[in-house]
Design an enzyme around this catalytic site. Structure first.
Site, PDB file in Angstrom:
ATOM      1  N   ASP A  78       0.857  -1.158   0.001  1.00 38.77           N
ATOM      2  CA  ASP A  78      -0.086   0.092  -0.064  1.00 38.77           C
ATOM      3  C   ASP A  78       0.911   1.206  -0.041  1.00 38.77           C
ATOM      4  O   ASP A  78       1.985   1.328   0.436  1.00 38.77           O
ATOM      5  CB  ASP A  78      -0.862   0.055   1.216  1.00 38.77           C
ATOM      6  CG  ASP A  78      -0.442   0.032   2.562  1.00 38.77           C
ATOM      7  OD1 ASP A  78       0.091   1.113   3.010  1.00 38.77           O
ATOM      8  OD2 ASP A  78      -0.126  -1.109   2.898  1.00 38.77           O
ATOM      9  N   ASP A 167     -10.228   3.247   5.531  1.00 40.69           N
ATOM     10  CA  ASP A 167      -9.043   2.933   6.449  1.00 40.69           C
ATOM     11  C   ASP A 167      -9.476   3.751   7.565  1.00 40.69           C
ATOM     12  O   ASP A 167      -9.444   4.965   7.817  1.00 40.69           O
ATOM     13  CB  ASP A 167      -7.866   3.756   5.638  1.00 40.69           C
ATOM     14  CG  ASP A 167      -6.651   3.535   6.830  1.00 40.69           C
ATOM     15  OD1 ASP A 167      -6.750   3.240   7.886  1.00 40.69           O
ATOM     16  OD2 ASP A 167      -5.410   4.143   6.257  1.00 40.69           O
ATOM     17  N   GLU A 169      -8.627   4.111  11.405  1.00 38.45           N
ATOM     18  CA  GLU A 169      -7.820   3.796  12.704  1.00 38.45           C
ATOM     19  C   GLU A 169      -7.776   4.901  13.453  1.00 38.45           C
ATOM     20  O   GLU A 169      -8.178   5.763  13.484  1.00 38.45           O
ATOM     21  CB  GLU A 169      -6.507   3.410  12.153  1.00 38.45           C
ATOM     22  CG  GLU A 169      -5.921   4.328  11.021  1.00 38.45           C
ATOM     23  CD  GLU A 169      -4.464   3.964  10.243  1.00 38.45           C
ATOM     24  OE1 GLU A 169      -3.619   3.974  10.911  1.00 38.45           O
ATOM     25  OE2 GLU A 169      -4.411   3.768   9.062  1.00 38.45           O
TER      26      GLU A 169
END
Length: 279
Positions: A78, A167, A169
């Site tokens: 990534d 994503d 987090e």
């Protein structure tokens, strides 16, 4: 108790010389409070600089790398603007077969290297997709899903495009859970996932760490039936998964791998990567 003397004050601040002590103290107070501390400026990263796995090592630590097993895994990477122009032929030659590229963050940032990274990985033969770094404290989930889709995060059934990734987090800009309760966080995530699926026909992948998921969603188990799991853990094994998921689809196992840093393993052979791309 020490006494502040006008002589010592004026010797350290010569521009206060000639002022009465009370006036000098008042001016000094203004000067000191007008200057923001350097720590408050330097410690906060600029908006847009977040990337996948940014908080993993700091919060969960690094506990080695994957051990070899008989199970088949497919290597992937990534990338974001931090990697700049990526040497995709080198990665392809090293065995990397799939990639995810940061497209957007919040509703205020687009990766300036997106075209080189997204198209470049495709051009060497990789199966690739895009990810969105969520900022639940700035706008709602549906709005961010729209921004993501409109700026590179869409999906098409062409055997080469992976579904978009949420994503979600640790917040690199403030409170770990973006100031939200677990209930509010689950609602925000659901809004993003529902909008993405409504517009693309695919349930997006969820990238997260188990410890963050427990802390910020209360270990919610309601997304596992539709949304594949991309787990972050820098260790010899994946370890405990968030509630609901019986297996992971992808595993980010390091931020210090060759060429680009972030390396991942797909839980299966290359044909399973293609199956995910095709939906």
């Amino acid at each position: 108790m020490p006494v502040l003397r006008s002589e010592s004050l004026r010797s350290r601040h010569p521009h206060l010389a000639g002022l009465p002590l009370a006036a000098a103290l008042s001016l000094l107070l203004v000067l000191l409070t007008a200057q923001p501390s350097s720590a408050s400026i330097d410690d906060d990263p600029p908006r847009g600089s977040a990337h996948m796995g940014m908080g993993v090592a700091a919060h969960d630590g690094v506990h080695g790398g994957p051990v070899n097993t008989l199970a088949t895994r497919t290597e992937g990477v990534d990338v974001s603007s931090h990697q700049g122009d990526v040497d995709w032929p080198k990665l392809w030659g090293s065995g990397v077969k799939w990639a995810y590229v940061k497209a957007t963050e919040g509703t205020y940032y687009r990766n300036p290297y997106f075209a080189q990274q997204y198209d470049g990985s495709h051009d060497v033969g990789m199966i690739r997709g895009a990810y969105h770094f969520a900022t639940p404290d700035t706008t709602n989930g549906a709005t961010q899903a729209d921004y993501f889709i409109d700026h590179g995060g869409g999906w098409s059934r062409d055997s080469r495009t992976l579904p978009g990734v949420l994503d979600i987090e640790w917040n690199p800009y403030g409170d770990a859970c973006y100031g939200k309760t677990p209930t509010a966080m689950v609602s925000w995530i659901r809004d993003f996932l529902n909008r993405y699926r409504a517009r693309t026909g695919r349930g997006p992948v969820i990238y997260t760490a188990t410890s963050w998921w427990k802390q910020c969603t209360g270990n919610h188990s309601g997304f596992a039936s539709v949304n594949p799991l991309w787990i972050a853990r820098y260790a010899t094994a994946v370890g405990e998964l968030p509630a609901g998921w019986r297996y992971y689809t992808m595993w980010q196992y390091t931020s210090s791998g060759p060429t680009v840093g972030d390396h991942n393993r797909f839980n299966g052979a290359l044909d399973r990567v293609k199956a995910l791309a095709n939906g």
